[in-house]
Design a protein around this motif. Structure first.
Motif, PDB file in Angstrom:
ATOM      1  N   GLN A 116      -1.257   0.052  -4.603  1.00  0.00           N
ATOM      2  CA  GLN A 116      -1.902  -1.260  -4.615  1.00  0.00           C
ATOM      3  C   GLN A 116      -1.737  -1.929  -5.982  1.00  0.00           C
ATOM      4  OE1 GLN A 116      -6.080  -1.256  -3.810  1.00  0.00           O
ATOM      5  NE2 GLN A 116      -6.147  -3.441  -3.385  1.00  0.00           N
ATOM      6  N   GLY A 118      -2.616  -6.783   6.290  1.00  0.00           N
ATOM      7  CA  GLY A 118      -2.385  -5.426   5.784  1.00  0.00           C
ATOM      8  C   GLY A 118      -1.270  -4.688   6.484  1.00  0.00           C
ATOM      9  N   VAL A 164      -3.440  -4.862   0.300  1.00  0.00           N
ATOM     10  CA  VAL A 164      -3.587  -3.486   0.773  1.00  0.00           C
ATOM     11  C   VAL A 164      -2.674  -3.272   1.974  1.00  0.00           C
ATOM     12  CG1 VAL A 164      -5.205  -1.812   1.751  1.00  0.00           C
ATOM     13  CG2 VAL A 164      -5.984  -3.411   0.010  1.00  0.00           C
ATOM     14  N   TYR A 175       5.373   0.703 -11.943  1.00  0.00           N
ATOM     15  CA  TYR A 175       4.252   0.026 -11.297  1.00  0.00           C
ATOM     16  C   TYR A 175       4.232  -1.439 -11.731  1.00  0.00           C
ATOM     17  CZ  TYR A 175      -0.548  -1.268 -10.186  1.00  0.00           C
ATOM     18  OH  TYR A 175      -1.658  -1.897  -9.702  1.00  0.00           O
ATOM     19  N   CYS A 220       5.607  -0.795  -3.011  1.00  0.00           N
ATOM     20  CA  CYS A 220       5.977  -0.118  -1.752  1.00  0.00           C
ATOM     21  C   CYS A 220       7.492   0.038  -1.673  1.00  0.00           C
ATOM     22  CB  CYS A 220       5.477  -0.914  -0.552  1.00  0.00           C
ATOM     23  SG  CYS A 220       3.703  -0.798  -0.326  1.00  0.00           S
ATOM     24  N   THR A 235       1.839  -5.399  -4.671  1.00  0.00           N
ATOM     25  CA  THR A 235       1.813  -4.198  -3.840  1.00  0.00           C
ATOM     26  C   THR A 235       3.137  -4.000  -3.113  1.00  0.00           C
ATOM     27  OG1 THR A 235      -0.553  -4.517  -3.504  1.00  0.00           O
ATOM     28  CG2 THR A 235       0.570  -3.073  -1.947  1.00  0.00           C
ATOM     29  N   THR A 286       1.047   3.744   2.633  1.00  0.00           N
ATOM     30  CA  THR A 286      -0.343   3.284   2.760  1.00  0.00           C
ATOM     31  C   THR A 286      -1.261   3.875   1.686  1.00  0.00           C
ATOM     32  OG1 THR A 286      -0.691   5.010   4.413  1.00  0.00           O
ATOM     33  CG2 THR A 286      -0.258   2.801   5.242  1.00  0.00           C
ATOM     34  N   GLN A 287      -0.705   4.621   0.756  1.00  0.00           N
ATOM     35  CA  GLN A 287      -1.583   5.226  -0.262  1.00  0.00           C
ATOM     36  C   GLN A 287      -2.064   4.165  -1.256  1.00  0.00           C
ATOM     37  OE1 GLN A 287       0.555   7.899  -3.126  1.00  0.00           O
ATOM     38  NE2 GLN A 287       2.263   7.414  -1.756  1.00  0.00           N
ATOM     39  N   SER A 288      -3.281   4.370  -1.740  1.00  0.00           N
ATOM     40  CA  SER A 288      -3.908   3.361  -2.595  1.00  0.00           C
ATOM     41  C   SER A 288      -3.210   3.232  -3.953  1.00  0.00           C
ATOM     42  CB  SER A 288      -5.390   3.698  -2.802  1.00  0.00           C
ATOM     43  OG  SER A 288      -5.500   4.999  -3.334  1.00  0.00           O
ATOM     44  N   ALA A 289      -2.469   4.255  -4.352  1.00  0.00           N
ATOM     45  CA  ALA A 289      -1.796   4.200  -5.665  1.00  0.00           C
ATOM     46  C   ALA A 289      -0.763   3.075  -5.734  1.00  0.00           C
ATOM     47  CB  ALA A 289      -1.121   5.540  -5.942  1.00  0.00           C
ATOM     48  N   LYS A 296      -4.146  -7.065  -5.315  1.00  0.00           N
ATOM     49  CA  LYS A 296      -5.188  -6.526  -4.425  1.00  0.00           C
ATOM     50  C   LYS A 296      -4.743  -6.458  -2.957  1.00  0.00           C
ATOM     51  CE  LYS A 296      -8.168  -5.984  -7.686  1.00  0.00           C
ATOM     52  NZ  LYS A 296      -8.289  -4.644  -8.260  1.00  0.00           N
ATOM     53  N   GLN A 345      -2.293  -1.331   5.232  1.00  0.00           N
ATOM     54  CA  GLN A 345      -3.103  -0.513   6.141  1.00  0.00           C
ATOM     55  C   GLN A 345      -2.259   0.143   7.226  1.00  0.00           C
ATOM     56  OE1 GLN A 345      -5.965  -3.473   7.370  1.00  0.00           O
ATOM     57  NE2 GLN A 345      -7.430  -2.773   5.838  1.00  0.00           N
TER      58      GLN A 345
END
Lengths: 263, 221
Positions: B170, B132, B176, B90, B98, B94, B165-168, B174, B178
């Motif tokens: 991010q 996004g 995102v 991580y 991805c 973002t 698109t999963q929030s994990a 910040k 979408q």
């Protein structure tokens, strides 16, 4: 005098140059604008969403009491055979046969239209335009499944993921009193349930997906994958007449049940 | 007296050149204006501020920590998508997270789940837009080596979209994700692949395809 004569010549040349520049200044932008207008017109024509355009010029029913119109769409055809199984079974042939059998089963109570009756190529837009032009009550596109997992089998039913707010979806809503997605789901459930009842084969479920052929349709519509040509067992079954007949019976019963509950 | 008021040759030449220069300038302005109008822009306004250039993925920054991410593969019977939790590196951005997740997705499952992306397919690039939208560019074998059916194409599309698109994923930037827009070899997909689905626009996640959400109402009877 010589100087004065040269002055007049220069003055005349200047006037001509100014006149030419004025003409160019007026004509070139006008020509550019005309070319742009022509180009825009061509692009608009090409990008005009065919299904919506066709829906506007839909032929009205001959009479209010006319039979419900069912459009069956055997996928692929022509230079596009679809998927081919390991034993050589071609999707385009199987789905055409299932569609012809389904049409025969529905012939007594419905006006059945096939988007193709032979091995010809059609675009997705042509298929959808045909259904919209005929002001059909139901559209069923017939395909076969194919998967990299050879064990994959069964029947899958798909509805468009974008019919809630599109012009086509609003048209479905105005003719059925329900929103497009609700009607598509109801048709999908009837078809899935009838196929399962008639063949006892696995029904893989009802899914939403942005299927090209279902876009812009102004009537309840589903896409059915009638079996997996990549599964050796199912390919052998799909190559046989009896299996295709039971698939056709399931499809016909599902369409009949949907239209019966619609009336 | 009248002859004295007659402009000299040099003055006439200067006037002619000045007039021509003015006309050329006018002509240029007219051409520019008509071109702007043709392009649908208002010639009286300032040029629009161009969006920030897309952020290409370069070398992955060194990861300081890891995070639990769910990769979505096809279920064993290829009906739906099932999650495979992995601990992945991580980082702050973002888009880098991805890329790590997509590479893990391309590597395939370690369980009985099925990959719906041919092993020959690679990712050429990935860009995250301010709105996004994550643009993912796959290599050409996606078009030639994939099975072409609605089920297989949809499993591929939603395995990628639901994973990315999963929030994990991010990061601390910040940003995102979408939706995901697909490219093949740098171009928007044609009807050669996917043959049945329309990927002209961005695709949003759809839980309908997830086994945990009861997607698809499978009928095992």
């Amino acid at each position: 005098m010589i100087v004065a004569g040269r002055d007049r010549t220069v003055s005349s040349l200047g006037t001509v140059a100014i006149a030419l520049l004025l003409i160019v200044a007026v004509l070139v932008p006008a020509a550019g604008a005309a070319a742009a207008a022509e180009e825009n017109g061509r692009v608009e024509t090409e990008e005009l969403p065919a299904p919506d355009g066709a829906a506007e010029e839909s032929a009205p029913r001959s009479s209010p009491a006319s039979k419900p119109v069912v459009v069956l769409d055997p996928g692929h055809g022509g230079g596009d055979p679809g998927e081919t199984g390991a034993a050589g079974t071609r999707e385009e042939d199987v789905v055409l046969d299932i569609a012809l059998r389904t049409a025969e089963l529905l012939a007594d109570g419905f006006e059945v239209i096939l988007t193709r009756r032979e091995d010809v190529a059609l675009t997705h837009e042509q298929r959808a335009n045909e259904a919209n032009y005929r002001d059909a009550d139901v559209f069923v596109s017939i395909h076969l499944g194919a998967s990299s997992a050879v064990s994959a089998n069964g029947v899958g039913v798909f509805v468009s993921s974008g019919t809630m707010t599109t012009p086509a979806g609003r048209t479905i809503a105005s003719r059925t009193g329900q929103n497009g997605q609700t009607e598509n789901r109801r048709l999908a459930e009837q078809v899935a349930s009838s196929i399962h009842a008639s063949t006892a084969s696995t029904v893989r479920g009802i899914h939403t997906a942005p299927c090209r052929v279902l876009e812009g349709l102004t009537m309840p519509a589903v896409l059915v994958e009638a079996g997996f040509v990549t599964n050796p067992v199912e390919e052998e079954l799909l190559a046989g007449e009896s299996y295709r007949q039971t698939r056709a019976e399931g499809l016909a019963e599902g369409i009949r049940a949907f239209l019966a509950s619609d009336r | 007296m009248a002859e004295n008021r007659e402009p000299t040759f040099s003055r006439k030449l200067f006037l002619a050149v000045w007039a021509m220069a003015t006309l050329i300038l006018l002509f240029t302005v007219i051409l520019l204006t008509s071109e702007l109008i043709r392009l649908g822009r208002n010639p009286l306004t300032l040029p629009e501020v161009l969006p920030e250039p897309m952020k290409p993925v370069t070398e992955s920054p060194s990861a300081k920590e890891s995070r639990e991410v769910v990769l979505y593969f096809a279920s064993a019977d290829a009906r739906q998508l099932a999650g495979d939790s992995r601990r992945l590196p991580y980082v702050d951005h973002t888009v880098d997270n991805c890329r790590t997740a997509l590479e893990a997705l391309l590597d395939g499952p370690v369980t009985s789940l099925q990959s719906v992306i041919p092993s020959t397919v690679e990712v050429r690039g990935m860009w995250l837009m301010d709105n996004g939208e994550l643009i993912v560019d796959f290599t050409y074998p996606l078009q030639t080596d994939s099975r072409k059916s609605v089920s297989e194409e949809a499993l591929f599309v939603y395995s990628v979209v639901n994973t990315l698109t999963q929030s994990a994923l991010q990061g601390s930037d910040k940003a995102v994700v979408q939706s995901v827009r697909f490219l093949i070899d740098g171009q928007p997909p044609t009807n050669l692949y996917p043959a049945h689905l329309n990927l002209a626009g961005p695709v949003y996640p759809d839980s309908d395809w997830l086994a945990d959400a009861g997607g698809g109402q499978p009928d095992d009877a």
